[in-house]
Design a protein around this motif. Sequence first.
Motif, PDB file in Angstrom:
ATOM      1  N   ASN A 122      -8.233  -0.576   6.092  1.00  0.00           N
ATOM      2  CA  ASN A 122      -6.918  -0.753   5.480  1.00  0.00           C
ATOM      3  C   ASN A 122      -6.865  -2.061   4.686  1.00  0.00           C
ATOM      4  O   ASN A 122      -7.024  -3.141   5.260  1.00  0.00           O
ATOM      5  CB  ASN A 122      -5.845  -0.757   6.577  1.00  0.00           C
ATOM      6  CG  ASN A 122      -4.447  -0.753   6.013  1.00  0.00           C
ATOM      7  OD1 ASN A 122      -4.249  -0.623   4.806  1.00  0.00           O
ATOM      8  ND2 ASN A 122      -3.462  -0.895   6.882  1.00  0.00           N
ATOM      9  N   PRO A 123      -6.623  -2.005   3.379  1.00  0.00           N
ATOM     10  CA  PRO A 123      -6.551  -3.233   2.578  1.00  0.00           C
ATOM     11  C   PRO A 123      -5.310  -4.074   2.872  1.00  0.00           C
ATOM     12  O   PRO A 123      -5.315  -5.279   2.702  1.00  0.00           O
ATOM     13  CB  PRO A 123      -6.547  -2.721   1.138  1.00  0.00           C
ATOM     14  CG  PRO A 123      -5.993  -1.332   1.233  1.00  0.00           C
ATOM     15  CD  PRO A 123      -6.462  -0.800   2.546  1.00  0.00           C
ATOM     16  N   ASP A 124      -4.230  -3.416   3.310  1.00  0.00           N
ATOM     17  CA  ASP A 124      -2.986  -4.116   3.635  1.00  0.00           C
ATOM     18  C   ASP A 124      -2.770  -4.031   5.143  1.00  0.00           C
ATOM     19  O   ASP A 124      -2.300  -3.017   5.653  1.00  0.00           O
ATOM     20  CB  ASP A 124      -1.814  -3.486   2.885  1.00  0.00           C
ATOM     21  CG  ASP A 124      -0.504  -4.229   3.126  1.00  0.00           C
ATOM     22  OD1 ASP A 124      -0.517  -5.248   3.856  1.00  0.00           O
ATOM     23  OD2 ASP A 124       0.531  -3.789   2.590  1.00  0.00           O
ATOM     24  N   LYS A 125      -3.126  -5.095   5.848  1.00  0.00           N
ATOM     25  CA  LYS A 125      -3.087  -5.074   7.312  1.00  0.00           C
ATOM     26  C   LYS A 125      -1.676  -5.003   7.875  1.00  0.00           C
ATOM     27  O   LYS A 125      -1.496  -4.718   9.054  1.00  0.00           O
ATOM     28  CB  LYS A 125      -3.787  -6.325   7.869  1.00  0.00           C
ATOM     29  CG  LYS A 125      -5.215  -6.508   7.380  1.00  0.00           C
ATOM     30  CD  LYS A 125      -6.093  -5.313   7.727  1.00  0.00           C
ATOM     31  CE  LYS A 125      -7.534  -5.531   7.284  1.00  0.00           C
ATOM     32  NZ  LYS A 125      -8.394  -4.364   7.545  1.00  0.00           N
ATOM     33  N   GLN A 126      -0.655  -5.254   7.047  1.00  0.00           N
ATOM     34  CA  GLN A 126       0.727  -5.241   7.516  1.00  0.00           C
ATOM     35  C   GLN A 126       1.395  -3.883   7.340  1.00  0.00           C
ATOM     36  O   GLN A 126       2.514  -3.672   7.798  1.00  0.00           O
ATOM     37  CB  GLN A 126       1.545  -6.313   6.757  1.00  0.00           C
ATOM     38  CG  GLN A 126       1.000  -7.723   6.903  1.00  0.00           C
ATOM     39  CD  GLN A 126       0.943  -8.181   8.348  1.00  0.00           C
ATOM     40  OE1 GLN A 126       1.874  -7.953   9.116  1.00  0.00           O
ATOM     41  NE2 GLN A 126      -0.148  -8.836   8.728  1.00  0.00           N
TER      42      GLN A 126
END
Length: 208
Positions: A122-126
Amino acid sequence: MINLIWLMMILIGFVFAAVNGKIEVVTQAAFDGAATGVTVCFGLISVLVFWMGMMKMAEDAGLLERIAKLLGPVVGFLFPDVPKNHPAMGYILSNMSANLLGLGNAATPMGIKAMQQLQELNPDKQTASPAMCTLLALNTASITIIPTTLIAIRLNYHSANATEIVGTTLMATIIATLAAIMADRWYRNRTLRRSPRISKSGNPGMKG
């Protein structure tokens, strides 16, 4: 958040019981519920142990591997953004195989492992990735051939025909799974259509 919701429900229940002068009823219900929970758990142990053993035998005999191969093309279609040989694929296949046999307790650890592996991609961990959302939808509404846990509960309560729910459960889970896949595809395509506009502006709320 879930813990907070349950806490609020419990507190509201106690408040209403106190207002209506029935606090002893709530207290008795809490103890009765705890006792029933323990009884049900003991009743489930034998059936779950049996099916977990059967699943282990199926794994050693190569049955799960064959099921995984059959599900491989389907999983590849549902998770196009996950590399074919990535460890997440193995955990996803194991999760789906366990859910097919109604072994939710066995499917959960595999689902958690799959989520951890997908988080690494996942590039966006949030924010949950599309693949993570797909896995959650499939795990929640999985097709179940043998509803092992439900059969165990029915046996525990002395059902005259504990397996009569197999047909209806299969039909219900097929419909639920198809609905989950369609909803997932719709939201995935919607996100992909919005992505170019977001990337141009650098902010969803700004115009490029």
